[in-house]
Design a protein around this motif. Structure first.
Motif, PDB file in Angstrom:
ATOM      1  N   LEU A 165      -2.256   1.225   6.618  1.00  8.47           N
ATOM      2  CA  LEU A 165      -2.561   0.166   7.583  1.00  8.47           C
ATOM      3  C   LEU A 165      -1.523   0.145   8.698  1.00  8.47           C
ATOM      4  CD1 LEU A 165      -3.755  -2.675   5.202  1.00  8.47           C
ATOM      5  CD2 LEU A 165      -5.136  -1.401   6.840  1.00  8.47           C
ATOM      6  N   LEU A 663      -6.463  -7.349   5.323  1.00 10.08           N
ATOM      7  CA  LEU A 663      -7.251  -6.875   4.182  1.00 10.08           C
ATOM      8  C   LEU A 663      -8.125  -7.995   3.622  1.00 10.08           C
ATOM      9  CD1 LEU A 663      -7.878  -4.555   2.292  1.00 10.08           C
ATOM     10  CD2 LEU A 663      -5.928  -5.220   0.885  1.00 10.08           C
ATOM     11  N   GLY A 666     -11.382  -8.426   5.552  1.00 12.51           N
ATOM     12  CA  GLY A 666     -12.404  -7.409   5.274  1.00 12.51           C
ATOM     13  C   GLY A 666     -13.090  -7.632   3.936  1.00 12.51           C
ATOM     14  N   THR A 725     -11.106  -1.529   6.126  1.00 10.03           N
ATOM     15  CA  THR A 725      -9.779  -1.703   6.713  1.00 10.03           C
ATOM     16  C   THR A 725      -9.153  -0.363   7.071  1.00 10.03           C
ATOM     17  OG1 THR A 725      -9.497  -3.691   5.383  1.00 10.03           O
ATOM     18  CG2 THR A 725      -7.515  -2.773   6.380  1.00 10.03           C
TER      19      THR A 725
END
Length: 788
Positions: A165, A663, A666, A725
């Motif tokens: 990420l 996160l 999502g 994500t």
């Protein structure tokens, strides 16, 4: 990415099988043990090879052994898939002992092998397919691949997600890793090292090299001064050696005069020896007839001559004895011809033994004794029977008169006597019967023996045993003659053999004796003794000649008389100077010269060593300047790397603050759809633990609050949220009996979500129930059906 085809050569229960996949939703139906999980595992094996990614060296997962085929020689196969507008064919050989072509990647349209362009995985040492498709095994196992009762994500996934990420937020690409960048920078720092790491780092080595160069410059100046002193000493030693060379030249002339005198003496001596050798050669030529050494042949000749005399004598005696034996044989044969036997002597001897035994068997006295015993027994028995008859009559009378006392006593006496008589009758009957039996047998044997004896005597026409004995005596004499004939015949044969052998020996001896006589031209032992005497003279002269030849060869060596003569200077005056004293003087000079030569050589070597061992001072100065410049560059680069690491760490700290909200957003999107808005908000932490807002309690609830079915929905939503994500929107989603615990309502919501996803993502749904097929039909959702 989209899977198009699975080609299984050997994997689990499958051998030479092909499975085609379509874009969108693929439902693979099959009963238990039909091979659904096997096909699922095959896809995983071809991409990742059943290799444990958590180990530092290649270790296989347990599934590798589980799916190894029992009936196929090959373990593995191929996958055809689309990725980034290109179709690829990926093949993998899963056999542990495979050495080459384990993993191969081709462009399907052209067949071009692009395996060589792939990075190598540091653990498996094989081409890194996971990196090529940008889906690490940990992400695949916890997002794209969902098996029955395995929907929960692994706790280690959170760490990897944070890193990915970070990359997406900062670089808009997942392939860049801040942790890898920091790792690279740390590695670069470690490669530069510190000044204290003198043996292992460039910076430390540079500092050490500078110190070494400073020391080298100091040592080079010192060696240069020493070399100048050595060159002065070398020049002095060279002058000393030149003076020694002049003295040595003068002594060498005297030594040459001594050597010339010795050669002239040797030449005169060799001429004398050669003359003596010529005389000996002439004498040996005259004695050449006696060249052969007769020692062994002389002993043989003497022995054979004596043996010949002895054999000749023995042969004469044997011939005389043979003549006597032949005369005796003739006489014996004449005697034998007038006395011939009607039967063989062995048969006659056997019959004589029989007659002797028959005479013993015919015994009239014994027969008479047996007859007397038989008659006596008969008389006793007859008298006893008469007595019993009388006593029986008396007993009857006594019975009549037994009413009176006296007659009663008489009855008792008569009864006792009668019983005694009856008992005697039994004994006498036994004695009689045995006596009669013995007599009858003896009489029968007597008759048979008499008849056999008469027959045997009649065979030889002799009326009595005495006449037979006379016949036997004459026959024995005839047999003795026959034995004498046989013995004499054998003796004659042995003598004839002996005479033949003696003649052969005599012939051999004659041959050997004649050979020796021919060789040495002799005719007797005396003439042989004379030959041996001449040979001894020949041998002594031969030894003398050999001694002279050896002396001649040792003196002349490799020269000849001519070359030796040419080497002598006859005009040079002889000298009686001592070669020993000259040699000693030369030796002393040579030793001094050797020592000086050694000193000169050592000085030159030391000078050369000083020159070659130490570099030029100007070159050292140049190296010092270069290393000083390198040292300053390394310090500058180290400072730059340290600043870069500090800035990246600051950026990472900021990104981690936004990881959980991103996160959670999502995952919440899918959780609403799966639970029909019952659960709308989820809070996910960095370790992927979570809490969900429940409408019933109007608060955040932890994992333990929810049923297993709800947990499965949460984890499924978590996997899809993670994929969104990570921007993994086009990788295939593989579901292997993942909804077996879902009720119809929950399954209905999931299938509707999957329907919205199948336009952008390929989905492989493995199921052992017809429920999914039926529900998809009711929902009028398009899908591709495959039955195993």
């Amino acid at each position: 990415m989209k899977l198009k085809k699975a080609l299984i050569q050997g994997f689990g229960k499958f051998k030479d099988e092909t499975f085609d996949f379509e874009h969108g939703l693929n439902v693979i139906y099959g009963l238990n043990e039909a091979g659904k999980s096997t096909l699922h595992s095959f896809i995983e094996a071809i991409f990742y090879g059943f290799i444990d990614p958590t180990k530092s060296r290649r270790n296989y997962l347990p599934q590798h052994e589980i799916y190894e085929p029992k009936t196929s020689e090959f373990y593995g196969g191929s996958l055809i898939f689309d990725y980034k507008n290109q179709t690829y064919r990926l093949t993998r050989n899963l056999q542990k002992n495979a050495r080459k072509d384990v993993v191969k990647l081709f462009i399907e349209s052209t067949g071009k092998d692009i395996t060589g362009t792939l990075d190598i995985d540091p653990v498996s040492k094989l081409p890194d397919i996971a990196k090529f498709i940008d889906i690490p095994y940990l992400i695949y196992k916890n997002t794209l691949s969902i098996r029955q009762l395995e929907s929960e994500t692994h706790k280690d996934l959170g760490i990897d997600l944070v890193s990915r990420l970070q990359n997406l937020q900062t670089t808009k690409t997942e392939t860049f890793s801040s942790s890898k960048a920091i790792g690279y920078l740390d590695k670069a720092l470690k490669e530069i090292g510190t000044e204290g790491q003198r043996k292992t780092s460039p910076l430390g080595k540079t500092v050490e090299q500078l110190e070494h160069l400073e020391n080298e410059r100091t040592e080079a100046i010192k060696v240069h001064e020493e070399t100048l002193e050595l060159k002065a000493l070398l020049e002095h030693k060279i002058k000393e050696k030149q003076a020694l060379d002049e003295k040595q030249s003068s002594l060498n002339k005297v030594h040459q005069q001594i050597i010339n005198t010795q050669k002239k003496n040797d030449y005169d001596n060799l001429l004398n020896i050669k003359e003596q050798m010529n005389v000996l050669k002439d004498e040996l030529k005259q004695l050449s007839a006696y060249e052969i050494n007769p020692q062994d042949d002389f002993d043989t000749y003497t022995h054979n001559t004596l043996m010949k005399e002895n054999i000749t004598k023995e042969l004469s005696e044997s011939k005389d004895l043979l003549e006597q034996k032949e005369q005796a044989l003739i006489a014996l044969k004449e005697q034998a011809s007038s006395n011939k036997l009607s039967v063989s002597f062995d048969e006659l001897v056997e019959d004589r033994s029989k007659i002797i035994n028959l005479e013993k068997a015919i015994n009239p006295d014994k027969l008479e004794t047996l007859r007397t015993q038989y008659e006596t027994s008969a008389t006793k028995l007859e008298n006893t029977v008469t007595q019993v008859t009388k006593l029986t009559k008396h007993k009857k009378t006594a019975l009549i008169l037994s009413l009176f006392i006296l007659p009663l006593i008489w009855l008792m006496i008569v009864s006792f006597k009668l019983d005694t008589a009856k008992r005697l009758i039994k004994e006498y009957e036994a004695t009689y019967n045995q006596a009669k039996k013995d007599y009858d047998k003896a009489n029968l044997d007597h008759i048979k023996a008499t008849e056999t004896l008469a027959t045997t005597l009649e065979k030889y026409s002799t009326p009595s045993v005495e006449a037979f004995e006379k016949y036997y005596f004459n026959a024995s004499r005839v047999q003795s003659i026959q034995e004498s004939i046989q013995r004499t015949t054998e003796e004659i044969t042995a003598l004839a053999t002996k005479i033949q052998r003696l003649n052969e020996n005599l012939k051999t001896l004659d041959s050997n004796i004649k050979t020796i006589e021919k060789t040495y031209k002799i005719s007797s032992i005396d003439s042989f003794k004379a030959y041996r005497k001449h040979h001894n003279v020949y041998h002594e002269k031969t030894l003398s000649l050999r001694y002279l030849e050896k002396t001649f060869e040792e003196t002349i060596g490799n020269d000849t008389l001519d070359t030796l003569k040419e080497a002598i200077d006859f005009n040079l005056e002889p000298t009686d100077a001592s070669v020993t004293s000259v040699n000693q003087a030369l030796k002393t000079l040579n030793e001094q010269e050797t020592e000086l030569t050694s000193t000169i050589s050592r000085l030159r070597t030391q000078i050369d060593h000083n020159i070659t061992s130490m570099r030029d001072i100007e070159a050292i100065e140049t190296d010092i300047g270069f290393n000083q410049e390198t040292y300053e560059k390394l310090l500058k680069r180290k400072k730059t790397l340290e600043n870069a690491i500090e800035r990246i760490n600051q950026a990472v700290s900021k990104i981690e603050e936004h990881f959980a909200p991103l996160l959670s957003e999502g995952i919440s999107k899918y959780l609403k759809l799966f639970t029909n808005q019952n659960y709308e908000e989820i809070k996910v932490r960095k370790d992927l633990s979570y809490s969900v807002y429940a409408k019933k309690t109007n608060q955040l609830e932890m994992k333990s609050y929810f049923s297993q079915g709800t947990k499965d929905q949460i984890y499924f939503a978590m996997r899809l949220g993670i994929l969104d994500t990570l921007k993994q929107t086009n990788a295939p989603l593989i579901l292997d009996d993942a909804f077996i615990a879902y009720d119809d309502e929950r399954l209905n919501h999931v299938l509707e979500v999957l329907n919205t996803m199948q336009n952008d993502r390929q989905i492989l749904l493995f199921s052992c129930q017809m429920r999914e097929n039926q529900m998809l039909g009711k929902l009028k959702i398009n899908y591709h059906k495959m039955k195993l």
